[in-house]
Design an enzyme around this catalytic site. Structure first.
Site, PDB file in Angstrom:
ATOM      1  N   ASP A 261       0.828  -1.201   0.000  1.00  0.00           N
ATOM      2  CA  ASP A 261       0.000   0.000   0.000  1.00  0.00           C
ATOM      3  C   ASP A 261       0.866   1.254   0.000  1.00  0.00           C
ATOM      4  OD1 ASP A 261      -2.912   0.899   0.527  1.00  0.00           O
ATOM      5  OD2 ASP A 261      -1.771   2.025   2.031  1.00  0.00           O
TER       6      ASP A 261
ATOM      7  N   GLU B 181       1.267  -0.524  -5.071  1.00  0.00           N
ATOM      8  CA  GLU B 181       0.054   0.269  -5.224  1.00  0.00           C
ATOM      9  C   GLU B 181       0.431   1.742  -5.138  1.00  0.00           C
ATOM     10  OE1 GLU B 181      -3.531   2.521  -3.690  1.00  0.00           O
ATOM     11  OE2 GLU B 181      -1.735   2.078  -2.526  1.00  0.00           O
TER      12      GLU B 181
END
Lengths: 665, 665
Positions: free
Chosen positions: A380, A409
């Site tokens: 993330d 990401e």
């Protein structure tokens, strides 16, 4: 290399990224092509070897390089081990081959070559000094013939041109002229699903069948056949850790959560633990391992979401306050993007003096989950942690576990996304999510598939994510979802969807000017009706099967666009190196209207299939399983988005012979 | 750079050739732009400095870089000294600017910023530790305001946002986050005529006015006004050294020369001397220096041809047999390209043990002629001598004499030509000589003008040479010569012709399938009638004057092609950085027929001149000195090659005001 006597120059050895600063990526069992420009002054013939070895080996393997054209040399070999390979190139003046070629020309022109015979014998004698016994004997034998004035010249020529002699001489590079390329380059061999993978993202807590119950890993196990049947091979779960309570967000990202609101899984850490713990309502570690095991039985890997940030309740905050930034008033610095405050999130302070311990702890998070059997990680917001930290961390993990996959990401600026990929991320999120028009798809994909980008940046295309319901999907109905599915799955060899929102066509935003989902699963538990009539599950299954059956769709760098005289219709092809699998896709980018155009087939395809452009050949449309005969370069395509916004053709050779006159192979 | 705490990344610093292995080329007084991609994780603001110094300086000069767009940073400075410059880039996290920007946003959003004030004071205190006295006092003063809770917040904000404070803080990079690019790169500053030069090649021995007499340097002096009047600034002479007698070639390259045949000037060396001697019939060293002097008075540099090869009669052959390759039969190896033999030429053996002495001697040849005043050298067949030898030699010469120019006469494979240029050659012969069709001109020039080629390879376009009478010139008559002149002189900032053959339109080959001149001056003395009626001397003068008056034509990298819907018509433009000089050329590549087309003006030109595409502007055709008003993007061009195969427009701004309503500036 300042020795002016060294006449050979080796340049532009590829694959090479930033002067060799980063390894180029390839996948297991792939044949890698190594190329170099090699030149020297004058007309002398050159020879070159590729030197390569696997990580840990001290000895180089050598393989002769071949001159292709325009001073470009190439060698290739199969990558049969995961992890790092090293390679470099050496080259030298091939005095024997130069001599042999000149000798033949002179002899054929009727010139006296007796002095040349002596020169040749000298070259052989030189090589004999280093030669293995068997070669030395051959060389000695030839030397005697070359030097023997009493023999007819024809016999001496035969000896000089002997193929076995050439083979023996090729083994002993001329040390005087030999140069090595000034760098050792690297290749990182990734597992095959690093390049070809099909992802399904799902919130475990929404996986329960009974309304109102918090879903868990056992529910996920129940859901596996549904996912496997659609053809996905990676099931990606948002963070599975305990969720913080302090400043917990309520439904639709409201500031204050009610007592029953589950909070965002990305607010990681509570009294039950942090990044190595499991949110109690999801189940136990044993449940999780069972899920991993059951998934793998169905050919599915579980991908964990690693988000390096803490809720204020994370145990780290108390145990290691030195890993966070302290403000002058004694509070801990929460995340912010002024004037916005994210008080539910504490970022780590990677500039703290305790950084060495912090990064070891973060590395241990990956090690912990790898020990449980996880091989795939979706990371993330990696762009909010130092780029060199990731390079270090992924390098460490891959040293031990080269089969792991890291998906970055990062929806951030292009150069940062590229640098994350160079630094080790296996796959990357992309701007595909917002590329809808022909020119922007062509421009973006051309950038992504050019050299050297494909050597380090492997895209993973997502039509939607829990954070992003693109405007295109909000407005284009079922045709839009089908179109984006087909584009993602055929343009890129890796793609993923966030389901069940995607297959059920969920398209309501929280507000008209946002890409956030209404009642987003990020902040609440959702009850899905998987069998709702609008599901495009059969379509997903179809596309994923087409992907599995067609190796051309299992890579991305082979993409080529083809001109179509209509802005709404996109046409591209992919084929395997050996042209045994050729896929042509035509897509109507307009989800509202039927569009038609003349599609011009690229000459490469015509040349390799029908043989010439006047011979008809068969186009097998794989979505509808229909077959067409195309008779010329120009072919008419009509695409009604309500019926099917795209066609995926497998181009089949037309075969004509007595044995199989009405078959197509 | 393995310190994971260092968050800033510097990439792709340009100009950069092969990872910094070679310097990029620029010219004196040019403003060089240095660019870099600079990124870091998160939202922190960055700052960057360019560091640069001239060769020999130990201290870096620093100059702030500016963020343009997409993480691209730039700084530029003027190159005011010949020779080498070094540069690199450093960057850091600008904590003050990050803080200042966040502070302002929070304050404007009505948030309490008192903790932020303390944080700011800490940043100032940190900088004050290294600051100069004056800055330190300013910082101290601001710290007191920032920390003073009793002051109204508005006053403290004013202090925080103070411009003088920002200026002071920018001087003290944050050492904790500061990183330097991992390489020091180089720029070689060349004299201005390295980039913009106009060459005339001529055989001195054909310069006599009286028929039959061997021309000499005094005749060359007589010829200077003729050359200067045409606008040439470099007069290039084939080798001026004594010519060998052994195996001397006769007229039209026949094997045996008669007793009066002068031989080829490239068969260098006789009993009168070698590479440092002058062929007696050309005159004395004093005559040569007089020629240099008289030429310079007319703005002309003399370029010498340096051909490192020997006739069998060269003194080196007896004095230094170790510099040549001995064959087993005791003879010296002559040049060959089997089965062809060039027995009048002995190549040097650069792989001999005596190579260190050989290369010093060859270096001394350049030094000798530089001592006589020569600054420009055309090097014959450099690709048949080791590439690293040239790098060494040119490096040595340029260290002492950075004003020298080396033109590489290498018509060889592309990568070798590029490597010679990277290794130090200032200018290079090109394939222009054989590029006649629109697609091949566009393709070739696009390659030559793209980055990084223009950073090292500076073309010199020759429509003809004594060795090459291209087929196009053989067949295209006067229009062909005029066309090739215009193309050479406008596509490339450096070009040259071999005269008087060129201006007199000599187009007879030795045989129909060859590009050799009939009765080539290489092997015999030619009597030229400079005033023959067919001369295109006035045309040459015109083109060279246009080149001198238009700075846009004095560089090559600014070339842009424009689409024309006719294959026979080529259209391109060049403009200066500041758009003060804009040249548009339209050329009919068909020397036999009138061709016409609609030329579409590029939007950059329309935007910068007429302001918008509906406003008419003036096109000044410089060959015929005619002026046209063009009213729209699309303009009709008709080119009759018998009249003039091309038009060279200077695009002039349309100016409308009360003061000068019918003038164009």
């Amino acid at each position: 290399m300042k020795d002016t006597k060294k006449r050979v120059i080796i340049e532009r050895v590829i694959p090479q990224i930033d002067g060799g600063r980063f390894p180029a990526k390839r996948v297991l069992e792939e044949t890698v092509k190594i190329e170099a420009d090699i030149i020297a002054d004058g007309h002398d013939h050159l020879a070159a070897d590729l030197l390569y070895r696997k990580g840990g080996e001290s000895e180089w393997r050598t393989m002769p390089m071949l001159l292709l054209v325009n001073d470009l040399w190439r060698a290739e070999f199969v990558l049969n081990t995961l992890g790092l390979y090293e390679f470099t190139v050496r080259a030298w003046i091939d005095r024997f081959d130069t001599w042999r070629s000149g000798l033949l020309k002179k002899y054929e022109a009727g010139q006296n070559v007796s002095v040349e015979m002596v020169e040749g014998a000298q070259l052989l004698a030189q090589a004999a000094q280093d030669a293995a016994e068997r070669d030395r004997m051959l060389l000695q034998e030839k030397i005697e013939i070359l030097e023997n004035d009493d023999l007819p010249m024809l016999n001496r020529m035969e000896a000089a041109l002997d193929g076995e002699l050439s083979g023996a001489m090729r083994k002993y590079p001329d040390g005087f002229s030999l140069v090595e390329y000034d760098r050792v380059l690297q290749i990182r061999v990734e597992p095959q699903n690093a390049l070809f993978s099909t992802w399904y993202e799902m919130f475990p807590r929404s996986a329960a069948d009974e309304p109102g119950r918090h879903g868990n890993f056992k529910d996920c196990i129940e859901r596996l056949p549904y996912i496997a049947e659609m053809g996905f091979d990676i099931l990606y779960l948002p963070p599975i850790h305990p969720i913080g309570k302090t400043f917990r967000k309520g439904p639709n990202n409201t500031a204050a959560a009610g007592p029953d609101d589950p909070g965002s899984p990305w607010a990681i850490g509570g009294e039950e633990g942090g990044h190595k713990a499991i949110h109690p309502e999801l189940g136990t570690l044993e449940d999780f391992r069972d899920l991993l095991h059951q998934a793998r039985n169905l050919g599915i890997e579980i991908a964990l979401d690693i988000a390096f940030q803490c809720s204020p309740d994370h145990p780290y905050v108390k145990e290691h306050p030195e890993w966070f930034k302290q403000r002058p008033d004694g509070t801990i610095q929460y995340a912010e993007n002024p004037p916005k405050k994210y008080q539910d999130i504490y970022p780590f302070d990677f500039e703290s003096e305790a950084e060495p311990a912090l990064k070891e702890e973060l590395l241990s998070v990956f090690r912990y989950w790898i020990d449980q059997g996880v091989k795939v990680f979706r990371v993330d917001n990696p762009h909010t942690k130092p780029l060199r930290f990731w390079e270090w961390l992924i390098g460490k993990v891959k040293e031990e576990f080269p089969e792991t996959i890291f998906l970055a990401e990062a929806f951030t600026r292009p150069k940062t996304m590229y640098r994350l990929a160079k630094g080790g991320f296996t796959q990357s999120y992309t701007y595909f999510t917002w590329r809808n028009l022909k020119w922007e798809i062509e421009q973006y994909l051309t950038e992504l598939t050019r050299d050297p980008v494909q050597d380090f940046f492997w895209p993973n295309f997502w039509p939607n994510t829990p954070d992003i319901l693109p405007e295109f999907l909000q407005m284009s109905g079922r045709p839009g979802f089908v179109l984006r599915l087909i584009l993602a799955g055929t343009l890129s060899s890796s793609y993923g969807i966030y389901g069940p929102a995607f297959e059920l066509g969920v398209n309501a935003p929280r507000a008209s000017n946002t890409e956030e989902y209404l009642d987003s699963e990020k902040y609440q538990i959702t009850q899905w009706d998987l069998n709702a009539p609008q599901t495009i599950r059969p379509m997903i299954k179809r596309i994923n099967r087409i992907r599995k059956e067609n190796p051309a769709l299992q890579q991305t760098r082979n993409l080529m666009f083809h001109p179509v005289d209509r802005e709404e219709i996109l046409c591209f092809s992919k084929y395997t190196d050996d042209m045994s699998n050729i896929i042509l896709v035509a897509a109507n980018l307009d989800p509202h209207h039927t569009q038609s155009a003349w599609v011009k087939l690229p000459p490469e395809i015509i040349g390799k299939t029908a043989g010439n452009q006047h011979q008809p050949f068969q186009m097998h449309e794989l979505i509808g399983d229909a077959r067409y005969l195309w008779h010329s370069e120009q072919n008419y395509i009509e695409l009604n988005p309500q019926v099917m916004p795209a066609q995926i053709f497998r181009v089949r050779r037309r075969v004509r012979s007595e044995n199989d006159f009405d078959y197509f192979m």
